[in-house]
Motif scaffolding. Structure first.
Motif, PDB file in Angstrom:
ATOM      1  N   ALA A 242       0.806  -1.223   0.000  1.00 34.57           N
ATOM      2  CA  ALA A 242       0.000   0.000   0.000  1.00 34.57           C
ATOM      3  C   ALA A 242       0.848   1.287   0.000  1.00 34.57           C
ATOM      4  O   ALA A 242       0.303   2.384  -0.044  1.00 34.57           O
ATOM      5  CB  ALA A 242      -0.915   0.011   1.225  1.00 34.57           C
ATOM      6  N   GLY A 243       2.160   1.150   0.045  1.00 33.21           N
ATOM      7  CA  GLY A 243       3.019   2.337   0.014  1.00 33.21           C
ATOM      8  C   GLY A 243       3.695   2.581   1.358  1.00 33.21           C
ATOM      9  O   GLY A 243       3.546   1.781   2.299  1.00 33.21           O
ATOM     10  N   PRO A 244       4.454   3.678   1.467  1.00 32.04           N
ATOM     11  CA  PRO A 244       5.140   3.974   2.740  1.00 32.04           C
ATOM     12  C   PRO A 244       4.165   4.307   3.851  1.00 32.04           C
ATOM     13  O   PRO A 244       3.034   4.726   3.619  1.00 32.04           O
ATOM     14  CB  PRO A 244       6.035   5.152   2.382  1.00 32.04           C
ATOM     15  N   LYS A 245       4.665   4.107   5.056  1.00 37.18           N
ATOM     16  CA  LYS A 245       3.821   4.326   6.231  1.00 37.18           C
ATOM     17  C   LYS A 245       3.435   5.792   6.358  1.00 37.18           C
ATOM     18  O   LYS A 245       2.332   6.125   6.826  1.00 37.18           O
ATOM     19  CB  LYS A 245       4.609   3.863   7.472  1.00 37.18           C
ATOM     20  N   GLU A 246       4.316   6.669   5.905  1.00 38.91           N
ATOM     21  CA  GLU A 246       4.061   8.099   6.015  1.00 38.91           C
ATOM     22  C   GLU A 246       2.953   8.576   5.085  1.00 38.91           C
ATOM     23  O   GLU A 246       2.451   9.705   5.208  1.00 38.91           O
ATOM     24  CB  GLU A 246       5.348   8.874   5.685  1.00 38.91           C
ATOM     25  N   GLY A 247       2.569   7.729   4.178  1.00 35.66           N
ATOM     26  CA  GLY A 247       1.489   8.103   3.261  1.00 35.66           C
ATOM     27  C   GLY A 247       0.110   8.111   3.910  1.00 35.66           C
ATOM     28  O   GLY A 247      -0.861   8.587   3.305  1.00 35.66           O
ATOM     29  N   PHE A 248       0.069   7.591   5.170  1.00 32.79           N
ATOM     30  CA  PHE A 248      -1.233   7.530   5.853  1.00 32.79           C
ATOM     31  C   PHE A 248      -1.177   8.469   7.080  1.00 32.79           C
ATOM     32  O   PHE A 248      -0.612   8.114   8.126  1.00 32.79           O
ATOM     33  CB  PHE A 248      -1.532   6.093   6.283  1.00 32.79           C
ATOM     34  N   SER A 249      -1.708   9.585   6.888  1.00 34.36           N
ATOM     35  CA  SER A 249      -1.693  10.581   7.960  1.00 34.36           C
ATOM     36  C   SER A 249      -2.671  10.199   9.063  1.00 34.36           C
ATOM     37  O   SER A 249      -3.650   9.488   8.807  1.00 34.36           O
ATOM     38  CB  SER A 249      -2.031  11.968   7.396  1.00 34.36           C
ATOM     39  N   PRO A 250      -2.445  10.685  10.344  1.00 33.18           N
ATOM     40  CA  PRO A 250      -3.339  10.312  11.444  1.00 33.18           C
ATOM     41  C   PRO A 250      -4.758  10.833  11.258  1.00 33.18           C
ATOM     42  O   PRO A 250      -4.977  11.966  10.782  1.00 33.18           O
ATOM     43  CB  PRO A 250      -2.673  10.963  12.668  1.00 33.18           C
ATOM     44  N   ILE A 328      -1.360  -6.911   8.614  1.00 27.29           N
ATOM     45  CA  ILE A 328      -0.629  -5.793   8.061  1.00 27.29           C
ATOM     46  C   ILE A 328       0.756  -5.755   8.713  1.00 27.29           C
ATOM     47  O   ILE A 328       0.895  -6.101   9.904  1.00 27.29           O
ATOM     48  CB  ILE A 328      -1.389  -4.473   8.276  1.00 27.29           C
ATOM     49  N   ARG A 329       1.706  -5.344   7.900  1.00 31.73           N
ATOM     50  CA  ARG A 329       3.061  -5.262   8.421  1.00 31.73           C
ATOM     51  C   ARG A 329       3.877  -4.328   7.536  1.00 31.73           C
ATOM     52  O   ARG A 329       3.463  -3.983   6.433  1.00 31.73           O
ATOM     53  CB  ARG A 329       3.684  -6.641   8.513  1.00 31.73           C
ATOM     54  N   ILE A 330       5.124  -3.967   8.091  1.00 32.08           N
ATOM     55  CA  ILE A 330       6.062  -3.178   7.313  1.00 32.08           C
ATOM     56  C   ILE A 330       6.975  -4.172   6.602  1.00 32.08           C
ATOM     57  O   ILE A 330       7.631  -5.013   7.213  1.00 32.08           O
ATOM     58  CB  ILE A 330       6.891  -2.250   8.203  1.00 32.08           C
ATOM     59  N   ALA A 331       6.917  -4.091   5.260  1.00 30.46           N
ATOM     60  CA  ALA A 331       7.714  -5.033   4.462  1.00 30.46           C
ATOM     61  C   ALA A 331       9.190  -4.670   4.544  1.00 30.46           C
ATOM     62  O   ALA A 331       9.574  -3.662   5.116  1.00 30.46           O
ATOM     63  CB  ALA A 331       7.218  -5.010   3.028  1.00 30.46           C
ATOM     64  N   ASP A 332      10.024  -5.494   3.895  1.00 28.88           N
ATOM     65  CA  ASP A 332      11.461  -5.294   3.928  1.00 28.88           C
ATOM     66  C   ASP A 332      11.871  -4.000   3.220  1.00 28.88           C
ATOM     67  O   ASP A 332      12.864  -3.372   3.572  1.00 28.88           O
ATOM     68  CB  ASP A 332      12.173  -6.479   3.275  1.00 28.88           C
ATOM     69  N   ASP A 333      11.116  -3.592   2.287  1.00 28.99           N
ATOM     70  CA  ASP A 333      11.401  -2.366   1.534  1.00 28.99           C
ATOM     71  C   ASP A 333      10.806  -1.132   2.222  1.00 28.99           C
ATOM     72  O   ASP A 333      10.812  -0.055   1.650  1.00 28.99           O
ATOM     73  CB  ASP A 333      10.900  -2.483   0.107  1.00 28.99           C
ATOM     74  N   GLY A 334      10.230  -1.271   3.421  1.00 29.22           N
ATOM     75  CA  GLY A 334       9.682  -0.161   4.177  1.00 29.22           C
ATOM     76  C   GLY A 334       8.257   0.218   3.813  1.00 29.22           C
ATOM     77  O   GLY A 334       7.673   1.166   4.349  1.00 29.22           O
ATOM     78  N   GLN A 335       7.686  -0.493   2.930  1.00 30.92           N
ATOM     79  CA  GLN A 335       6.299  -0.199   2.547  1.00 30.92           C
ATOM     80  C   GLN A 335       5.335  -1.005   3.428  1.00 30.92           C
ATOM     81  O   GLN A 335       5.667  -2.069   3.963  1.00 30.92           O
ATOM     82  CB  GLN A 335       6.075  -0.532   1.073  1.00 30.92           C
ATOM     83  N   VAL A 336       4.167  -0.467   3.468  1.00 34.23           N
ATOM     84  CA  VAL A 336       3.109  -1.161   4.211  1.00 34.23           C
ATOM     85  C   VAL A 336       2.591  -2.306   3.322  1.00 34.23           C
ATOM     86  O   VAL A 336       2.164  -2.086   2.183  1.00 34.23           O
ATOM     87  CB  VAL A 336       1.974  -0.188   4.593  1.00 34.23           C
ATOM     88  N   GLU A 337       2.638  -3.514   3.896  1.00 31.92           N
ATOM     89  CA  GLU A 337       2.156  -4.688   3.134  1.00 31.92           C
ATOM     90  C   GLU A 337       0.942  -5.275   3.841  1.00 31.92           C
ATOM     91  O   GLU A 337       0.971  -5.495   5.055  1.00 31.92           O
ATOM     92  CB  GLU A 337       3.262  -5.742   3.052  1.00 31.92           C
ATOM     93  N   ILE A 338      -0.063  -5.517   3.054  1.00 29.00           N
ATOM     94  CA  ILE A 338      -1.347  -6.044   3.580  1.00 29.00           C
ATOM     95  C   ILE A 338      -1.526  -7.463   3.054  1.00 29.00           C
ATOM     96  O   ILE A 338      -1.423  -7.700   1.851  1.00 29.00           O
ATOM     97  CB  ILE A 338      -2.523  -5.139   3.182  1.00 29.00           C
ATOM     98  N   ASP A 339      -1.838  -8.366   3.979  1.00 26.09           N
ATOM     99  CA  ASP A 339      -2.062  -9.779   3.605  1.00 26.09           C
ATOM    100  C   ASP A 339      -3.531 -10.101   3.850  1.00 26.09           C
ATOM    101  O   ASP A 339      -3.999 -10.144   4.988  1.00 26.09           O
ATOM    102  CB  ASP A 339      -1.152 -10.671   4.454  1.00 26.09           C
ATOM    103  N   ARG A 340      -4.235 -10.362   2.799  1.00 27.39           N
ATOM    104  CA  ARG A 340      -5.689 -10.626   2.914  1.00 27.39           C
ATOM    105  C   ARG A 340      -5.993 -12.089   3.210  1.00 27.39           C
ATOM    106  O   ARG A 340      -7.156 -12.461   3.296  1.00 27.39           O
ATOM    107  CB  ARG A 340      -6.389 -10.202   1.620  1.00 27.39           C
TER     108      ARG A 340
END
Ligand code: FES
Length: 362
Positions: A242-250, A328-340
Motif C-alpha cells: 500500500a506504500g510507505p507508512k508516512e502516506g497515511f496521515s493520522p 498488516i506489516r512493514i515489508a522489507d522495503d519499508g512499505q506497508v504490506e497487507i495480507d488478505r
C-alpha cells in the motif's frame, strides 16, 4: 327310282345289325335262335340269291366277328356289310319284297325323311369309291358326287376361304383439324407437379434436419471443450503493498484500495493507541459493502443501515459484530504490506495481535 335312293347311316346300321344277327343264328346249330335274330333271317335268302353280292360279302372282313359266336359287330364291319348289301340291292332292286318290313328298319325311316336333297341327287350307282368320309362329305354338300379319300380329307381339313377385308383409305384431315404447334412452355402435369413438391418438401425437411443435427453437434463440442478447461477466477493477489507508512496521515481513511482489494487503510485510535490497520469492506450482517461517510466519520451499510465507527466497532443497525481486520506489516522495503489471507476479529480478542496493526507512532 331305286337307283336314286341312297341309304342313310341309320339304315345302313340297321341292316348291318340284321345281317350280323342272321349270321350268328346260322352258325351254332345247337343254339336256339332268339326272336330278334329270327326276323332278319328272312332277308338272308334275298341277299344270298345274288351271286355278286354274296361274293362281295365274302371279300369283306365283316363276317369275321360273326364267326366268333354271336358277338356284336363293330361299326366298321357294319358299314362294310351294308355297302355290300347296298350294292346288291342297287343291282337288283326289283327282288326286294315291297311288303316286307322289318321292325328294326322302322326307326330308320325317320332320318331318311330329313336327308338333304344333295344327297338324294347323288348317283347311287356303284362302281366309284364310296367310303365313310365321301358319304359324309356328300351329305354335307361339299361335293355333289362321290369323293375320293384325298378329296374328303382335304374338304374336311381345309376351312372355307374367307374373303380378305380391305379397309378403305382414311380421308385426309383438313387444316383446321390438324393440331397447331403450341409455343407455350411445356405444361407440367399434376403428377409431375406433385412429385416435384414432394421432392422439395423432402429436401427441405432433410436439409433442416441435417442443419439442426450439425448445430447440436457443434454445441456439444463447444460444451465439451469448455468442460475440459478449469474455472479460474482472476482474483488479485492476497498480498499487496500500500506504500510507505508516512502516506497515511493520522485520523484519515484511505479508500483507494477499496475497489480493487476491498480494504480500507485507516490511521486511527483504538483503545488509546494510534494504529495503522486494514479493515475489510464487508458488512458483518449479510455481507454488503458499507460506505465511508467522511462528514459523519462512520461506515454506513446501505443494505440494512448498520453503522460502524472509524475503528470498525459496530454501533447501529443489525450488524452483530465489528468489522474484521486483515494482517498488516512493514515489508522489507519499508512499505506497508497487507495480507488478505489472514483476518482478525475484535470479539475474539484478535485485534491485540501485533500482526493486525502497525503502531503509528513507532
Ligand atoms: Fe449491512 Fe445488513 S448487510 S446492515
Amino acid at each position: 327310282m331305286a337307283e336314286k335312293k341312297k341309304l342313310s347311316t341309320a339304315e345302313i346300321l340297321a341292316m348291318a345289325r340284321g345281317k350280323a344277327a342272321e349270321a350268328s343264328a346260322a352258325k351254332p346249330a345247337g343254339e336256339s335262335p332268339s326272336p330278334e335274330s329270327a326276323a332278319p333271317a328272312s332277308e338272308l335268302p334275298a341277299a344270298s340269291a345274288e351271286p355278286d353280292s354274296a361274293a362281295a360279302v365274302e371279300k369283306k372282313p365283316a363276317p369275321k366277328p360273326a364267326a366268333k359266336g354271336g358277338a356284336r359287330p363293330s361299326v366298321a364291319e357294319m358299314m362294310a356289310m351294308a355297302r355290300a348289301q347296298g350294292g346288291a340291292k342297287s343291282a337288283a332292286p326289283a327282288e326286294k319284297p315291297p311288303t316286307e318290313k322289318k321292325p328294326v328298319e322302322k326307326p330308320a325311316a325317320k332320318p331318311a325323311a330329313v336327308k338333304p336333297a344333295a344327297e338324294k341327287s347323288a348317283p347311287a350307282k356303284s362302281g366309284g369309291p364310296k367310303d365313310t368320309a365321301s358319304i359324309l362329305a356328300a351329305a354335307r354338300g361339299a361335293k355333289p358326287g362321290p369323293m375320293t379319300k384325298a378329296e374328303a380329307a382335304a374338304a374336311a381339313t381345309s376351312p372355307p376361304a374367307k374373303p380378305k377385308a380391305v379397309a378403305p383409305p382414311m380421308p385426309t384431315k383438313p387444316d383446321y383439324a390438324k393440331p397447331s404447334p403450341k409455343p407455350v412452355a411445356k405444361a407440367v402435369s399434376a403428377d409431375e407437379s406433385r412429385r416435384g413438391f414432394l421432392h422439395v418438401m423432402l429436401g427441405s425437411f432433410l436439409g433442416i434436419g441435417m442443419t439442426s443435427l450439425a448445430s447440436v453437434s457443434a454445441l456439444w463440442t463447444l460444451g465439451f471443450a469448455r468442460f475440459m478447461f478449469p474455472n479460474i477466477l482472476t482474483e488479485p493477489p492476497s498480498r499487496f503493498k500500500a506504500g510507505p507508512k508516512e502516506g497515511f496521515s493520522p485520523g484519515t481513511v484511505e479508500e483507494k484500495f477499496k475497489a480493487q482489494y476491498g480494504v480500507w487503510v485507516v490511521n486511527g485510535d483504538y483503545n488509546g493507541q494510534q494504529q495503522i490497520y486494514a479493515l475489510k469492506t464487508v458488512c458483518t450482517h449479510l455481507g454488503c459493502t458499507p460506505n465511508w461517510l467522511e462528514a459523519e466519520q462512520k461506515f454506513k451499510c446501505p443494505c440494512h443501515g448498520s453503522g460502524f465507527y472509524k475503528d470498525g466497532i459496530n454501533f447501529e443497525g443489525p450488524a452483530p459484530r465489528p468489522l474484521e481486520r486483515y494482517a498488516i506489516r512493514i515489508a522489507d522495503d519499508g512499505q506497508v504490506e497487507i495480507d488478505r489471507s489472514r483476518t482478525f476479529q475484535e470479539e475474539l480478542g484478535q485485534w491485540a495481535d501485533p500482526a493486525s496493526f502497525i503502531p503509528a507512532t513507532a
